[in-house]
Scaffold this motif. Structure first.
Motif, PDB file in Angstrom:
ATOM      1  N   VAL A  31      49.610  40.072 -45.401  1.00 51.50           N
ATOM      2  CA  VAL A  31      50.938  40.314 -45.726  1.00 51.50           C
ATOM      3  C   VAL A  31      51.607  39.265 -44.818  1.00 51.50           C
ATOM      4  O   VAL A  31      52.685  38.439 -45.181  1.00 51.50           O
ATOM      5  CB  VAL A  31      51.404  41.523 -45.563  1.00 51.50           C
ATOM      6  N   LEU A  35      50.406  35.358 -47.391  1.00 53.89           N
ATOM      7  CA  LEU A  35      50.997  35.478 -48.654  1.00 53.89           C
ATOM      8  C   LEU A  35      52.336  34.671 -48.690  1.00 53.89           C
ATOM      9  O   LEU A  35      52.926  34.312 -47.684  1.00 53.89           O
ATOM     10  CB  LEU A  35      51.741  37.007 -48.793  1.00 53.89           C
ATOM     11  N   TYR A  39      47.739  35.455 -52.615  1.00 50.50           N
ATOM     12  CA  TYR A  39      47.946  36.983 -53.302  1.00 50.50           C
ATOM     13  C   TYR A  39      46.776  37.353 -53.924  1.00 50.50           C
ATOM     14  O   TYR A  39      46.583  38.850 -54.291  1.00 50.50           O
ATOM     15  CB  TYR A  39      49.175  36.604 -54.493  1.00 50.50           C
ATOM     16  N   ILE A  42      44.778  40.239 -52.181  1.00 51.68           N
ATOM     17  CA  ILE A  42      45.643  41.518 -52.175  1.00 51.68           C
ATOM     18  C   ILE A  42      44.534  42.693 -52.691  1.00 51.68           C
ATOM     19  O   ILE A  42      44.536  43.769 -52.121  1.00 51.68           O
ATOM     20  CB  ILE A  42      47.052  41.867 -52.909  1.00 51.68           C
TER      21      ILE A  42
END
Length: 74
Positions: A31, A35, A39, A42
């Motif tokens: 995070v 990012l 992504y 995740i």
């Protein structure tokens, strides 16, 4: 149950907590540092974090039950 059982479970709880903390740190790093470009990572990292936390919760619950049982026997 014997003290050895509680000690073994305490060791499992510590190990599970360490692993959960490591997975949480990986999620945090994703995070904070990677990012939005990363992504697609995740789901995999979040799943590993969830599973590690779930494992800790299960083992910790067993330890708490065992400690409560031992306390009621005293």
């Amino acid at each position: 149950m014997e003290d050895m059982d509680i000690q073994a479970l305490q060791k499992q709880v510590r190990k599970a907590k360490r692993i959960a903390s490591e997975r949480a740190a990986e999620l945090h790093d994703l995070v904070e540092e990677r990012l939005p470009a990363a992504y697609e990572e995740i789901p995999e990292i979040a799943k590993a974090c969830y599973e590690a936390c779930y494992e800790w919760a299960q083992v910790n619950g067993q330890l708490q039950e065992l400690e409560a049982l031992q306390a009621s026997d005293s």
